[in-house]
Design a protein around this motif. Structure first.
Motif, PDB file in Angstrom:
ATOM      1  N   TRP A  22      -8.053 -53.891  19.876  1.00 42.23           N
ATOM      2  CA  TRP A  22      -8.050 -54.545  21.174  1.00 42.23           C
ATOM      3  C   TRP A  22      -7.472 -53.569  22.202  1.00 42.23           C
ATOM      4  O   TRP A  22      -6.405 -52.999  21.991  1.00 42.23           O
ATOM      5  N   PRO A  23      -8.132 -53.371  23.334  1.00 40.16           N
ATOM      6  CA  PRO A  23      -7.703 -52.359  24.308  1.00 40.16           C
ATOM      7  C   PRO A  23      -6.563 -52.833  25.224  1.00 40.16           C
ATOM      8  O   PRO A  23      -6.656 -52.745  26.442  1.00 40.16           O
ATOM      9  N   HIS A  24      -5.496 -53.320  24.628  1.00 35.75           N
ATOM     10  CA  HIS A  24      -4.380 -53.862  25.411  1.00 35.75           C
ATOM     11  C   HIS A  24      -3.800 -52.835  26.377  1.00 35.75           C
ATOM     12  O   HIS A  24      -3.567 -53.129  27.541  1.00 35.75           O
ATOM     13  N   ARG A  25      -3.582 -51.626  25.903  1.00 36.66           N
ATOM     14  CA  ARG A  25      -2.966 -50.606  26.762  1.00 36.66           C
ATOM     15  C   ARG A  25      -3.884 -50.203  27.911  1.00 36.66           C
ATOM     16  O   ARG A  25      -3.427 -49.969  29.031  1.00 36.66           O
ATOM     17  N   GLN A  26      -5.186 -50.130  27.645  1.00 37.91           N
ATOM     18  CA  GLN A  26      -6.120 -49.777  28.710  1.00 37.91           C
ATOM     19  C   GLN A  26      -6.161 -50.878  29.771  1.00 37.91           C
ATOM     20  O   GLN A  26      -6.184 -50.591  30.970  1.00 37.91           O
ATOM     21  N   LEU A  30      -5.017 -50.495  33.674  1.00 42.62           N
ATOM     22  CA  LEU A  30      -5.852 -50.865  34.820  1.00 42.62           C
ATOM     23  C   LEU A  30      -5.133 -51.853  35.723  1.00 42.62           C
ATOM     24  O   LEU A  30      -5.170 -51.738  36.948  1.00 42.62           O
ATOM     25  N   THR A  31      -4.457 -52.827  35.129  1.00 43.92           N
ATOM     26  CA  THR A  31      -3.708 -53.811  35.904  1.00 43.92           C
ATOM     27  C   THR A  31      -2.632 -53.126  36.737  1.00 43.92           C
ATOM     28  O   THR A  31      -2.468 -53.423  37.926  1.00 43.92           O
ATOM     29  N   ASN A  32      -1.909 -52.193  36.130  1.00 43.63           N
ATOM     30  CA  ASN A  32      -0.860 -51.466  36.853  1.00 43.63           C
ATOM     31  C   ASN A  32      -1.434 -50.627  37.989  1.00 43.63           C
ATOM     32  O   ASN A  32      -0.863 -50.575  39.083  1.00 43.63           O
ATOM     33  N   MET A  33      -2.576 -49.971  37.730  1.00 41.77           N
ATOM     34  CA  MET A  33      -3.191 -49.158  38.780  1.00 41.77           C
ATOM     35  C   MET A  33      -3.608 -50.031  39.953  1.00 41.77           C
ATOM     36  O   MET A  33      -3.382 -49.678  41.112  1.00 41.77           O
ATOM     37  N   ILE A  34      -4.206 -51.180  39.659  1.00 39.56           N
ATOM     38  CA  ILE A  34      -4.636 -52.092  40.720  1.00 39.56           C
ATOM     39  C   ILE A  34      -3.435 -52.563  41.532  1.00 39.56           C
ATOM     40  O   ILE A  34      -3.465 -52.566  42.763  1.00 39.56           O
ATOM     41  N   GLU A  35      -2.357 -52.933  40.842  1.00 43.28           N
ATOM     42  CA  GLU A  35      -1.155 -53.409  41.542  1.00 43.28           C
ATOM     43  C   GLU A  35      -0.557 -52.323  42.424  1.00 43.28           C
ATOM     44  O   GLU A  35      -0.145 -52.589  43.560  1.00 43.28           O
ATOM     45  N   LEU A  65     -12.714 -56.595  29.431  1.00 41.90           N
ATOM     46  CA  LEU A  65     -12.357 -57.905  28.901  1.00 41.90           C
ATOM     47  C   LEU A  65     -13.577 -58.614  28.308  1.00 41.90           C
ATOM     48  O   LEU A  65     -13.451 -59.326  27.312  1.00 41.90           O
ATOM     49  N   LEU A  66     -14.742 -58.414  28.910  1.00 41.73           N
ATOM     50  CA  LEU A  66     -15.959 -59.041  28.401  1.00 41.73           C
ATOM     51  C   LEU A  66     -16.420 -58.425  27.086  1.00 41.73           C
ATOM     52  O   LEU A  66     -16.893 -59.130  26.207  1.00 41.73           O
ATOM     53  N   ASP A  67     -16.312 -57.099  26.971  1.00 39.06           N
ATOM     54  CA  ASP A  67     -16.752 -56.422  25.750  1.00 39.06           C
ATOM     55  C   ASP A  67     -15.770 -55.315  25.388  1.00 39.06           C
ATOM     56  O   ASP A  67     -15.939 -54.172  25.809  1.00 39.06           O
ATOM     57  N   PRO A  68     -14.735 -55.646  24.624  1.00 36.22           N
ATOM     58  CA  PRO A  68     -13.716 -54.647  24.280  1.00 36.22           C
ATOM     59  C   PRO A  68     -14.203 -53.581  23.298  1.00 36.22           C
ATOM     60  O   PRO A  68     -13.506 -52.613  23.036  1.00 36.22           O
ATOM     61  N   ARG A  69     -15.425 -53.736  22.780  1.00 37.78           N
ATOM     62  CA  ARG A  69     -15.951 -52.743  21.831  1.00 37.78           C
ATOM     63  C   ARG A  69     -16.424 -51.485  22.532  1.00 37.78           C
ATOM     64  O   ARG A  69     -16.547 -50.432  21.908  1.00 37.78           O
TER      65      ARG A  69
END
Length: 88
Positions: A22-26, A30-35, A65-69
């Protein structure tokens, strides 16, 4: 815990679905960059460009989030460049 299943079972289900990790860190990155970009105060001439970058990052996060693969090598490079520009 919120799913009421053990982590091992969740991992097994994910692997059966083709999600090896699961790409939790990615997603967090992204969330941090947006903030950080949203809290920035750009010059009026740079505002449109900054808004476009933020929207692009939001779209990439939603795709992940839609396709973590899907492996996002280009996204990895963008995050590296962002970190050099906006030091943590």
């Amino acid at each position: 815990k919120s799913l009421n299943i053990c982590p091992t079972l969740l991992k097994n289900i994910c692997r059966e679905m083709g999600i090896s990790k699961w790409p939790h860190r990615q997603i967090k990155s992204l969330t941090n960059m947006i903030e950080k970009l949203e809290s920035a105060t750009p010059e009026p001439s740079e505002k449109a460009s900054l808004d476009a970058i933020i929207e692009d990052l939001r779209q990439k996060k939603n795709l992940m989030l839609l396709d973590p693969r899907v492996h996002h090598e280009a996204l990895h490079q963008e995050r590296k460049e962002f970190r050099t520009i906006y030091a943590k």
